[in-house]
Design an enzyme around this catalytic site. Structure first.
Site, PDB file in Angstrom:
ATOM      1  N   HIS A 107      -7.972  26.254  -1.715  1.00  0.00           N
ATOM      2  CA  HIS A 107      -6.801  25.756  -0.981  1.00  0.00           C
ATOM      3  C   HIS A 107      -5.881  24.932  -1.883  1.00  0.00           C
ATOM      4  O   HIS A 107      -4.661  24.948  -1.700  1.00  0.00           O
ATOM      5  CB  HIS A 107      -7.237  24.978   0.265  1.00  0.00           C
ATOM      6  CG  HIS A 107      -7.835  25.864   1.334  1.00  0.00           C
ATOM      7  ND1 HIS A 107      -9.171  26.195   1.368  1.00  0.00           N
ATOM      8  CD2 HIS A 107      -7.264  26.526   2.373  1.00  0.00           C
ATOM      9  CE1 HIS A 107      -9.404  26.999   2.397  1.00  0.00           C
ATOM     10  NE2 HIS A 107      -8.267  27.227   3.031  1.00  0.00           N
ATOM     11  N   HIS A 140      -6.001  21.911  12.315  1.00  0.00           N
ATOM     12  CA  HIS A 140      -5.569  23.254  12.732  1.00  0.00           C
ATOM     13  C   HIS A 140      -5.439  23.315  14.253  1.00  0.00           C
ATOM     14  O   HIS A 140      -4.478  23.868  14.783  1.00  0.00           O
ATOM     15  CB  HIS A 140      -6.598  24.297  12.274  1.00  0.00           C
ATOM     16  CG  HIS A 140      -6.419  24.739  10.855  1.00  0.00           C
ATOM     17  ND1 HIS A 140      -5.674  25.845  10.514  1.00  0.00           N
ATOM     18  CD2 HIS A 140      -6.894  24.236   9.690  1.00  0.00           C
ATOM     19  CE1 HIS A 140      -5.706  26.001   9.191  1.00  0.00           C
ATOM     20  NE2 HIS A 140      -6.433  25.043   8.664  1.00  0.00           N
ATOM     21  N   GLU A 189     -14.096  19.665   5.665  1.00  0.00           N
ATOM     22  CA  GLU A 189     -13.647  20.924   6.290  1.00  0.00           C
ATOM     23  C   GLU A 189     -13.747  20.888   7.797  1.00  0.00           C
ATOM     24  O   GLU A 189     -12.755  21.282   8.446  1.00  0.00           O
ATOM     25  CB  GLU A 189     -14.443  22.108   5.711  1.00  0.00           C
ATOM     26  CG  GLU A 189     -13.886  23.443   6.165  1.00  0.00           C
ATOM     27  CD  GLU A 189     -14.639  24.618   5.538  1.00  0.00           C
ATOM     28  OE1 GLU A 189     -15.596  24.421   4.787  1.00  0.00           O
ATOM     29  OE2 GLU A 189     -14.238  25.738   5.852  1.00  0.00           O
ATOM     30  N   HIS A 248      -2.402  21.366   4.670  1.00  0.00           N
ATOM     31  CA  HIS A 248      -3.303  21.486   3.533  1.00  0.00           C
ATOM     32  C   HIS A 248      -2.874  20.622   2.342  1.00  0.00           C
ATOM     33  O   HIS A 248      -3.710  20.271   1.513  1.00  0.00           O
ATOM     34  CB  HIS A 248      -3.545  22.952   3.151  1.00  0.00           C
ATOM     35  CG  HIS A 248      -4.744  23.512   3.874  1.00  0.00           C
ATOM     36  ND1 HIS A 248      -6.017  23.313   3.421  1.00  0.00           N
ATOM     37  CD2 HIS A 248      -4.848  24.195   5.036  1.00  0.00           C
ATOM     38  CE1 HIS A 248      -6.881  23.870   4.273  1.00  0.00           C
ATOM     39  NE2 HIS A 248      -6.196  24.410   5.259  1.00  0.00           N
ATOM     40  N   HIS A 275      -6.942  35.138   2.821  1.00  0.00           N
ATOM     41  CA  HIS A 275      -7.363  33.906   3.470  1.00  0.00           C
ATOM     42  C   HIS A 275      -8.372  34.174   4.584  1.00  0.00           C
ATOM     43  O   HIS A 275      -9.388  33.483   4.723  1.00  0.00           O
ATOM     44  CB  HIS A 275      -6.136  33.157   4.012  1.00  0.00           C
ATOM     45  CG  HIS A 275      -6.457  31.803   4.554  1.00  0.00           C
ATOM     46  ND1 HIS A 275      -6.254  31.464   5.865  1.00  0.00           N
ATOM     47  CD2 HIS A 275      -7.007  30.715   3.969  1.00  0.00           C
ATOM     48  CE1 HIS A 275      -6.638  30.202   6.049  1.00  0.00           C
ATOM     49  NE2 HIS A 275      -7.095  29.731   4.921  1.00  0.00           N
ATOM     50  N   HIS A 298     -10.438  18.576   8.944  1.00  0.00           N
ATOM     51  CA  HIS A 298      -9.556  19.684   8.600  1.00  0.00           C
ATOM     52  C   HIS A 298      -9.439  20.690   9.750  1.00  0.00           C
ATOM     53  O   HIS A 298      -8.337  21.109  10.109  1.00  0.00           O
ATOM     54  CB  HIS A 298     -10.041  20.375   7.324  1.00  0.00           C
ATOM     55  CG  HIS A 298      -9.651  21.800   7.256  1.00  0.00           C
ATOM     56  ND1 HIS A 298     -10.484  22.814   7.669  1.00  0.00           N
ATOM     57  CD2 HIS A 298      -8.487  22.398   6.891  1.00  0.00           C
ATOM     58  CE1 HIS A 298      -9.858  23.965   7.530  1.00  0.00           C
ATOM     59  NE2 HIS A 298      -8.648  23.744   7.064  1.00  0.00           N
ATOM     60  N   HIS A 354     -12.473  32.966   4.501  1.00  0.00           N
ATOM     61  CA  HIS A 354     -13.184  32.238   5.556  1.00  0.00           C
ATOM     62  C   HIS A 354     -14.301  33.072   6.175  1.00  0.00           C
ATOM     63  O   HIS A 354     -15.232  32.529   6.763  1.00  0.00           O
ATOM     64  CB  HIS A 354     -12.209  31.730   6.616  1.00  0.00           C
ATOM     65  CG  HIS A 354     -11.470  30.500   6.167  1.00  0.00           C
ATOM     66  ND1 HIS A 354     -12.029  29.246   6.191  1.00  0.00           N
ATOM     67  CD2 HIS A 354     -10.230  30.339   5.644  1.00  0.00           C
ATOM     68  CE1 HIS A 354     -11.174  28.356   5.718  1.00  0.00           C
ATOM     69  NE2 HIS A 354     -10.066  28.999   5.382  1.00  0.00           N
TER      70      HIS A 354
HETATM   71 CU1  CUO Z   1      -8.220  27.988   5.010  1.00  0.00          CU
HETATM   72 CU2  CUO Z   1      -7.370  25.347   6.714  1.00  0.00          CU
HETATM   73  O1  CUO Z   1      -7.132  27.287   6.628  1.00  0.00           O
HETATM   74  O2  CUO Z   1      -8.876  26.202   5.649  1.00  0.00           O
END
Ligand code: CUO
Length: 661
Positions: free
Chosen positions: A216, A347, A328, A383, A186, A343, A190
Site C-alpha cells: 500500500h 473503509h 489492518e 491509505h 488489489h 484500517h 487481498h
Molecule cells: Cu488494500 Cu485498504 O484496501 O487495504
C-alpha cells in the site's frame, strides 16, 4: 465449470422455488454440451451461517460479520473430503449463497487446497464485470449475447473517463484509479492475503503485516507521482475524521447481484457513527479516534500493549510486521480489543457514510470492496493516513549505516535506460485492449463477449548497469532499481526525506558478478513488481501446467501482481523529469535460503511467493524505508549505487493492442 458440460444435479439441491423447472434449467445447457458432470449426492454441511448474508445483498470483507461468515464458509470448503464432494457442495451453494461471498470463499479455498492447485480461480473481472465497468457496457453485452451469433460479435467499447467531467481536477487521475488491471491486482492481493480465516495458516504468511504496509505504501508513492505528472498536489491524508471529505465519487456502476446502482458519495460528506443492524455494524467515530491515539502512543514509546497489560517492544526487524497486522487489522493482531480494527474500519466508515443507519436500505459504496476501492479518490487519502503512521514508526529507526548500505569491492559506475524512445527516456501513450466479459453475464453458456477498453501503456526498455567487481572473485549481488520524481509540486528539488517516500520500485533481481567489469542488461518486462498483461486479464479457459502440479499452483497465485502496463508513471507531454536509481547490495545479507524450483516469483516484490518466505531478508523498500542524515539523494549515494536523470514523455495518441488475450 466447463462451459461445454452438462451438470446433473440431484433434485433436492435446487431451492424450492426452482424445483418445478429443474428439467428446463438442465436442458438449456443441453445443446452445447460436450460432457456430463455428475454431481454426487452428499450430506450437505450446515450452511445456516453463510446463508445469513442475504443472497441479493452486497458482501464486504471489511464488515466484521461478513468476514466471520466468510471464514466459516472457507472452512467448510477446505474440509470437504475430496474434489468431487467440493464440487457437489458448490453446486448446492450456487443458488443459495450470496454470489460475492461464494466466489470469494471458493477462490480462497481453491488457492489453499492441495487438490485444487491446478484449477484456475475465475477471473474476477469476467465473473463480476459490474465491479469494473459502466452498466451501459454490460447491458450492451447482454444485447449482443442475446441477438448476435458468435461470429458476428464486435467488441463493445468501454468509454474512457466516464465518471466525472474534466472540470474536477481529480478526474485527471481517473485512468489510474479506474484501471481494471490495478483494481484486479488489489482484489487479488487481498485474496492471497486474507486478514481472517478459521484456518490460521491461511492468514499466517511470512511477513504479511509488513507486506500490507509496503504494497500500500507503493500504491501511494505511485499515485502521488502520477498526480505530480498531472499537475495536482500530492494526496492530503485523511487524519481528521470529523472534517468534511471534499472529494466526491459517483461510481456509475451497477451491482448485478443486487440490481442496484453502487451508491455515490457527495462532495463534502461527513463520516458518521454507524448503526446498521443488518450488517451488525455498530461503531462510533470515537472508536476510530481511540485506535489512532493508541497507535500514536505505541510508536511514541516504541512498544505495543499486550492483552496482559505488558509491553512488547517494536524492534527494528519485526516491528513493522507487528504494526501492519495490528493496524489492518488481521487475526494476527497482538491486541485487537485495545487497538481495534482501524484500517478496515476506515473503509467501512467511508463506505457507509451516505446511509450510516441503514434508513434508506442502501448498500456500501466502492470503499467497502477491495475490488472497487481504488476507484475512489478517498481511498488514497485514507491509505496516506495509514501510511503516515507506518512512516512515524520508520522515522524512529536509526538511519542505515555504511555497513548496511555499502558493498565492499563492488562499484556501480553507471545506470541508464536504452529503448526505442531514446536513451534515458520512456515513452507512454494510450492503448486499446480487449478482454472477455462473457462469463459474468449470467449462468447461460453464451460464449465470449469482448469489451475494449483504453489504458496507459509504455514502450519496453532495457536497464543498463555497469558494475565493477574488485574483490578478485565471483560474488552475488542483489540489484535494486527504483524511480522517483525530482521536483516537488512547486518545482523545487525534492529533499531526500520527501523523495524517498516517492521511490517507486521497478525491479529487483539476483546477479552473479565476475571479477572486473560487468555490464548488466535487464529488460523492463522482467520486473519483479509486475505481471504481464496476459496474466492480469488471463482467459479462464487457458491453463498453465497439469492440474495438481506446482507449476499450475503458482499460476493461480501469480494472478497477484501490479499490471505491467502501469509499470511507469504517465509522465507529461513535455517530458517529466525523474531520477533512476540502481543499487547492488550484498547478497549474503539479502538472501533467503529456500527452494524456488517451480515457484513463480516474478511479481514477488508486492505479492511475495506462494508457500515461501518473502525472497529478500532486508526490510521491504530498502534502502528507502528509513530516514537518513542525507539532505539530498546525491548525499545518500555510496559507491555501490548510481543514479541517472530520466524523462517520461507522454504522447496523447491511442494505439491498438495486437490480437491478445
Ligand atoms: Cu488494500 Cu485498504 O484496501 O487495504
Amino acid at each position: 465449470g466447463d462451459k461445454n458440460s452438462v451438470i446433473q444435479i440431484p433434485e433436492h439441491y435446487y431451492p424450492d422455488k426452482y424445483k418445478a423447472v429443474t428439467s428446463t434449467l438442465e436442458n438449456r445447457f443441453g445443446e452445447s454440451a460436450g460432457r456430463t458432470v455428475q454431481v454426487s449426492n452428499i450430506a450437505i454441511p450446515d450452511l445456516s451461517v453463510p446463508m445469513q448474508v442475504p443472497y441479493n445483498g452486497q458482501f464486504s470483507l471489511f464488515v466484521n460479520h461478513h468476514r466471520t461468515v466468510a471464514g466459516h464458509l472457507i472452512d467448510i470448503f477446505l474440509n470437504m473430503r475430496n474434489l468431487e464432494d467440493l464440487m457437489s457442495l458448490c453446486s448446492y451453494c450456487q443458488l443459495r449463497i450470496n454470489p460475492y461471498l461464494f466466489n470469494y470463499c471458493l477462490s480462497v479455498a481453491i488457492l489453499h487446497r492441495p487438490d485444487t492447485t491446478g484449477l484456475n480461480i475465475p477471473n474476477f473481472a469476467e465473473v463480476f464485470p459490474d465491479k469494473f465497468v459502466d452498466p451501459k457496457v454490460i447491458n450492451k453485452a447482454r444485447e449482443v449475447t442475446n441477438l448476435e451469433p458468435m461470429g458476428d460479435r464486435m467488441p463493445i467499447v468501454v468509454p474512457v473517463n466516464y465518471t466525472a467531467a474534466d472540470s474536477d481536477p481529480e478526474q485527471r487521475l481517473a485512468y489510474f484509479r479506474e484501471d481494471i488491471g490495478i483494481n484486479l491486482h488489489h482484489w487479488h492481493w487481498h485474496l492471497v492475503y486474507p486478514f481472517e480465516s478459521a484456518n490460521e495458516s491461511i492468514v499466517n504468511k511470512d511477513r504479511r503485516g509488513e507486506l500490507f504496509y509496503y504494497m500500500h505504501q507503493q500504491i501511494i508513492a505511485r499515485y502521488n507521482t502520477e498526480r505530480m505528472c498531472n499537475g495536482v498536489n500530492r494526496v492530503k491524508r485523511l487524519s481528521n475524521f470529523r472534517e468534511p471529505i471534499a472529494e466526491a465519487y459517483f461510481p456509475k456502476m451497477e451491482s448485478q447481484v443486487a440490481s442496484r446502482a453502487w451508491p455515490p458519495r457527495f462532495a463534502n460528506s461527513y463520516l458518521r457513527d454507524l448503526n446498521r443492524a443488518t450488517d451488525q455494524v455498530r461503531v462510533e467515530i470515537l472508536d476510530l479516534e481511540n485506535s489512532r491515539d493508541r497507535f500514536l502512543q505505541a510508536i511514541d514509546k516504541m512498544a505495543i500493549q499486550l492483552p496482559s497489560g505488558r509491553d512488547q517492544p517494536l524492534d527494528e526487524t519485526t516491528g513493522i510486521d507487528v504494526l501492519g497486522n495490528l493496524m489492518e487489522s488481521s487475526s494476527l493482531s497482538r491486541n485487537r480489543p485495545f487497538y481495534g480494527n482501524m484500517h478496515n474500519l476506515g473503509h467501512i466508515f467511508i463506505a457507509y457514510c451516505h446511509d450510516p443507519e441503514h434508513k434508506y436500505l442502501e448498500q456500501f459504496g466502492v470503499m467497502g470492496d477491495s475490488g472497487t476501492a481504488m476507484r475512489d479518490p478517498v481511498f488514497y487519502r485514507w491509505h496516506s493516513f495509514i501510511d503516515d503512521i507506518f512512516q512515524l514508526y520508520k522515522a524512529k529507526l536509526p538511519p542505515y549505516n555504511n555497513t548496511q548500505l555499502d558493498y565492499n569491492g563492488i562499484r556501480v559506475s553507471s545506470v541508464g535506460i536504452e529503448g526505442s524512445a531514446g536513451n534515458n527516456t520512456i515513452s507512454t501513450f494510450w492503448e486499446q485492449s480487449t478482454v472477455n466479459l462473457g462469463r459474468g453475464l449470467d449462468f447461460m453458456p453464451r460464449g465470449s463477449v469482448l469489451a475494449t477498453f483504453t489504458h496507459l501503456q509504455h514502450n519496453e526498455f532495457t536497464y543498463v548497469i555497469d558494475v565493477n567487481n574488485t574483490t578478485g572473485q565471483t560474488v552475488m549481488g542483489t540489484v535494486r532499481i527504483f524511480i522517483a520524481p525530482t521536483k516537488d509540486d512547486s518545482g523545487q528539488p525534492l529533499p531526500f526525506e520527501e523523495q524517498r517516500k516517492l521511490m517507486i520500485e521497478l525491479d529487483k533481481f539476483t546477479q552473479a558478478l565476475r571479477p572486473g567489469n560487468n555490464k548488466i542488461r535487464q529488460s523492463s518486462t522482467k520486473s519483479s513488481v509486475t505481471i504481464p498483461y496476459e496474466r492480469t486479464f488471463r482467459d479462464q479457459g487457458a491453463r498453465v501446467g497439469t492440474p495438481g502440479t506446482a507449476e499450475a499452483a503458482d499460476f493461480d497465485f501469480c494472478g497477484c501482481g501490479w499490471p505491467h502496463h502501469m509499470l511507469t508513471p504517465k509522465g507529461t507531454t513535455s517530458g517529466f523529469p525523474m531520477v533512476l536509481f540502481a543499487m547492488v547490495s550484498n547478497w549474503n545479507d539479502d538472501r533467503i535460503e529456500q527452494d524456488l524450483v517451480g515457484a513463480c516469483n516474478d511479481a514477488s516484490s508486492y505479492c511475495g511467493i506462494r508457500d515461501r518466505k518473502y525472497p529478500d531478508r532486508r526490510a521491504m523498500g530498502f534502502p528507502f524505508d528509513r530516514r537518513s542524515d542525507a539532505f539530498m539523494l546525491s548525499d545518500f549515494l555510496k559507491p555501490n549505487m548510481a543514479v541517472r536523470d530520466c524523462t517520461i514523455r507522454f504522447t496523447d495518441t491511442t494505439r491498438q493492442r495486437g490480437q491478445t488475450a
